[in-house]
Design a protein around this motif. Sequence first.
Motif, PDB file in Angstrom:
ATOM      1  N   VAL A  53      -7.685  75.484 -16.253  1.00 20.03           N
ATOM      2  CA  VAL A  53      -8.210  74.799 -15.064  1.00 20.03           C
ATOM      3  C   VAL A  53      -7.445  73.494 -14.823  1.00 20.03           C
ATOM      4  CG1 VAL A  53     -10.277  73.884 -13.943  1.00 20.03           C
ATOM      5  CG2 VAL A  53     -10.464  75.827 -15.482  1.00 20.03           C
ATOM      6  N   LEU A  54      -7.319  72.712 -15.883  1.00 15.14           N
ATOM      7  CA  LEU A  54      -6.565  71.445 -15.809  1.00 15.14           C
ATOM      8  C   LEU A  54      -5.686  71.353 -17.057  1.00 15.14           C
ATOM      9  CD1 LEU A  54      -8.806  68.366 -14.895  1.00 15.14           C
ATOM     10  CD2 LEU A  54      -7.041  69.421 -13.505  1.00 15.14           C
ATOM     11  N   PRO A  55      -4.495  70.814 -16.953  1.00 14.94           N
ATOM     12  CA  PRO A  55      -3.699  70.581 -18.165  1.00 14.94           C
ATOM     13  C   PRO A  55      -4.429  69.609 -19.086  1.00 14.94           C
ATOM     14  CG  PRO A  55      -2.461  69.985 -16.172  1.00 14.94           C
ATOM     15  CD  PRO A  55      -3.836  70.363 -15.732  1.00 14.94           C
ATOM     16  N   ALA A  56      -4.168  69.705 -20.388  1.00 17.93           N
ATOM     17  CA  ALA A  56      -4.904  68.898 -21.361  1.00 17.93           C
ATOM     18  C   ALA A  56      -4.737  67.396 -21.115  1.00 17.93           C
ATOM     19  CB  ALA A  56      -4.443  69.254 -22.780  1.00 17.93           C
ATOM     20  N   ASP A  57      -3.566  66.993 -20.620  1.00 16.50           N
ATOM     21  CA  ASP A  57      -3.307  65.555 -20.442  1.00 16.50           C
ATOM     22  C   ASP A  57      -3.583  65.086 -19.008  1.00 16.50           C
ATOM     23  OD1 ASP A  57      -1.301  66.897 -19.156  1.00 16.50           O
ATOM     24  OD2 ASP A  57       0.339  65.657 -19.942  1.00 16.50           O
ATOM     25  N   ALA A  58      -4.334  65.890 -18.253  1.00 16.22           N
ATOM     26  CA  ALA A  58      -4.519  65.609 -16.825  1.00 16.22           C
ATOM     27  C   ALA A  58      -5.064  64.204 -16.552  1.00 16.22           C
ATOM     28  CB  ALA A  58      -5.444  66.656 -16.202  1.00 16.22           C
ATOM     29  N   LEU A  59      -6.120  63.819 -17.279  1.00 14.71           N
ATOM     30  CA  LEU A  59      -6.746  62.523 -16.977  1.00 14.71           C
ATOM     31  C   LEU A  59      -5.813  61.370 -17.331  1.00 14.71           C
ATOM     32  CD1 LEU A  59     -10.445  63.188 -18.057  1.00 14.71           C
ATOM     33  CD2 LEU A  59      -9.471  63.241 -15.752  1.00 14.71           C
ATOM     34  N   ASP A  60      -5.100  61.506 -18.456  1.00 14.75           N
ATOM     35  CA  ASP A  60      -4.136  60.453 -18.815  1.00 14.75           C
ATOM     36  C   ASP A  60      -3.043  60.330 -17.776  1.00 14.75           C
ATOM     37  OD1 ASP A  60      -5.273  59.409 -21.058  1.00 14.75           O
ATOM     38  OD2 ASP A  60      -4.389  60.917 -22.392  1.00 14.75           O
ATOM     39  N   LEU A  61      -2.609  61.472 -17.291  1.00 15.38           N
ATOM     40  CA  LEU A  61      -1.588  61.486 -16.248  1.00 15.38           C
ATOM     41  C   LEU A  61      -2.104  60.734 -15.007  1.00 15.38           C
ATOM     42  CD1 LEU A  61       1.183  62.897 -15.649  1.00 15.38           C
ATOM     43  CD2 LEU A  61      -0.139  64.672 -14.503  1.00 15.38           C
ATOM     44  N   LEU A  62      -3.333  61.066 -14.604  1.00 15.24           N
ATOM     45  CA  LEU A  62      -3.893  60.442 -13.397  1.00 15.24           C
ATOM     46  C   LEU A  62      -4.061  58.936 -13.563  1.00 15.24           C
ATOM     47  CD1 LEU A  62      -6.584  63.047 -12.261  1.00 15.24           C
ATOM     48  CD2 LEU A  62      -4.331  62.618 -11.254  1.00 15.24           C
ATOM     49  N   ARG A  63      -4.341  58.501 -14.803  1.00  8.36           N
ATOM     50  CA  ARG A  63      -4.527  57.061 -15.038  1.00  8.36           C
ATOM     51  C   ARG A  63      -3.265  56.258 -14.741  1.00  8.36           C
ATOM     52  NH1 ARG A  63      -7.571  58.990 -19.622  1.00  8.36           N
ATOM     53  NH2 ARG A  63      -9.767  58.829 -19.076  1.00  8.36           N
ATOM     54  N   GLY A  64      -2.141  56.944 -14.657  1.00  7.95           N
ATOM     55  CA  GLY A  64      -0.879  56.252 -14.375  1.00  7.95           C
ATOM     56  C   GLY A  64      -0.620  56.039 -12.885  1.00  7.95           C
ATOM     57  N   PHE A  65      -1.533  56.459 -12.031  1.00  4.50           N
ATOM     58  CA  PHE A  65      -1.314  56.304 -10.585  1.00  4.50           C
ATOM     59  C   PHE A  65      -2.171  55.177 -10.010  1.00  4.50           C
ATOM     60  CE2 PHE A  65       0.087  60.591 -11.481  1.00  4.50           C
ATOM     61  CZ  PHE A  65       1.219  60.710 -10.690  1.00  4.50           C
ATOM     62  N   ASP A  66      -1.795  54.742  -8.816  1.00  6.22           N
ATOM     63  CA  ASP A  66      -2.598  53.722  -8.131  1.00  6.22           C
ATOM     64  C   ASP A  66      -3.790  54.355  -7.430  1.00  6.22           C
ATOM     65  OD1 ASP A  66      -1.029  51.331  -8.680  1.00  6.22           O
ATOM     66  OD2 ASP A  66       0.531  52.310  -7.491  1.00  6.22           O
ATOM     67  N   GLU A  84     -14.879  73.682  -9.418  1.00 13.56           N
ATOM     68  CA  GLU A  84     -15.603  72.482  -8.999  1.00 13.56           C
ATOM     69  C   GLU A  84     -15.886  71.597 -10.215  1.00 13.56           C
ATOM     70  OE1 GLU A  84     -16.222  75.544  -8.153  1.00 13.56           O
ATOM     71  OE2 GLU A  84     -16.640  75.729  -6.014  1.00 13.56           O
ATOM     72  N   GLN A  85     -16.416  72.231 -11.275  1.00 13.12           N
ATOM     73  CA  GLN A  85     -16.706  71.444 -12.479  1.00 13.12           C
ATOM     74  C   GLN A  85     -15.443  71.071 -13.232  1.00 13.12           C
ATOM     75  OE1 GLN A  85     -19.624  73.561 -14.780  1.00 13.12           O
ATOM     76  NE2 GLN A  85     -21.306  72.639 -13.647  1.00 13.12           N
ATOM     77  N   GLY A  86     -14.516  72.049 -13.306  1.00 11.86           N
ATOM     78  CA  GLY A  86     -13.332  71.864 -14.140  1.00 11.86           C
ATOM     79  C   GLY A  86     -12.310  70.913 -13.552  1.00 11.86           C
ATOM     80  N   ILE A  87     -12.305  70.766 -12.247  1.00 10.73           N
ATOM     81  CA  ILE A  87     -11.317  69.871 -11.633  1.00 10.73           C
ATOM     82  C   ILE A  87     -12.015  68.675 -10.973  1.00 10.73           C
ATOM     83  CG2 ILE A  87      -9.432  69.645  -9.962  1.00 10.73           C
ATOM     84  CD1 ILE A  87      -8.809  72.599 -10.400  1.00 10.73           C
ATOM     85  N   LEU A  88     -12.782  68.963  -9.923  1.00 11.01           N
ATOM     86  CA  LEU A  88     -13.360  67.870  -9.135  1.00 11.01           C
ATOM     87  C   LEU A  88     -14.292  66.983  -9.968  1.00 11.01           C
ATOM     88  CD1 LEU A  88     -13.494  66.679  -6.312  1.00 11.01           C
ATOM     89  CD2 LEU A  88     -15.380  68.230  -5.795  1.00 11.01           C
ATOM     90  N   LEU A  89     -15.298  67.596 -10.579  1.00 12.90           N
ATOM     91  CA  LEU A  89     -16.267  66.786 -11.332  1.00 12.90           C
ATOM     92  C   LEU A  89     -15.627  66.206 -12.590  1.00 12.90           C
ATOM     93  CD1 LEU A  89     -19.555  68.874 -10.884  1.00 12.90           C
ATOM     94  CD2 LEU A  89     -18.652  67.021  -9.474  1.00 12.90           C
TER      95      LEU A  89
END
Length: 349
Positions: A53-66, A84-89
Amino acid sequence: MYRIAVIPGDGTGPEQTAEAVKVLRAVAAREGFGVDIATLDWGGDRYLRTGEVLPADALDLLRGFDAILLGAIGHPRVPPGILEQGILLRIRFGLDQYINLRPVKLYPGVETPLKDKGPEDIDFVVVRENTEGLYAGAGGFLKKGTPDEVAVQESINTRRGVERCLRWAFEYCRRRNRRKKLTLVAKTNVLTFASDLWERTFREVGKEYPDVEQEYMHVDAACMWMVKNPENFDVIVTDNMFGDIITDLGAIIQGGMGVAAGGNINPQGVSMFEPIGGSAPKYAGKNVINPLAAILAMMMMLDHLGQEAAARRVENAVMAVCRDHLRSMAAGQMGYSTSEVGDLVVRYL
Ligand code: IPM
Ligand code: MN
């Protein structure tokens, strides 16, 4: 220079975000700031292809953006809930985007189903708590699949979570500086624990905001008043589930999903902006979906990033397009294609 993650997602999401990015690049050039855009292929197709659903490092990756711009999540070949749960929420919770900000604003030239109401009557904002309540995922089954099955779904409301949401809403109401009225929407007559915590905290925090008029309303009555007298609202604050429901009502009175946008905000972290209409698979790939909701989500993102002048410029351009061009806000009935609407907004910048 802003680093923006774009998640086009499913269905019409990619067509919508393409127009939002087109307008973003155009307004950035005119206002003199840079955008560095990374497109992430997360969504139903990737899930069906890879099983992830999401790559394992997805949230860390997103933390690098504005900031993050999302198209839509939801795929006809994936059972409801997974994406919905796996990506959006997952992103909302993982990045602690505890505010879901949803303006309900009728632009001139846009049709509302409310009789005798116009842009001067429909201009309020819903502040929805975005990380707790019934969405927290607490609960479970007992004896699943048997005649004695029990399903429990609990609403989690923490003092900390409720208070930070209320405080943000009070501050927002002050900053907005219109009628300076904050309405708490809950259900104290039945939810005598959860809504009680909300109301007590509202009264307590409210003492610090004597300049803000404070009002309480049951959620069922709020639905009625949103239709009958929308002009009486300025800012509404409510929990996750009630906020989900009343913002679809809000979306339809502001002209429908073609124009309704929202922001998932972490005031101290990375926020995500999205059109709230969903992936609309039946219109996907046809160049008929209305991109204004995604363009307005991008406008909210600019505002959040502190590019207020650019945001006003985009909003004014959208208003001009609504007033002078589009026949309807509905997909396929605009009188223009998706990409033509994006071009029009760019022209009016
Ligand atoms: C919304 C949507 C989501 C929600 C769904 C897709 C999980 O309806 O953003 O309002 O319920 O929050
Ligand atoms: Mn919703």
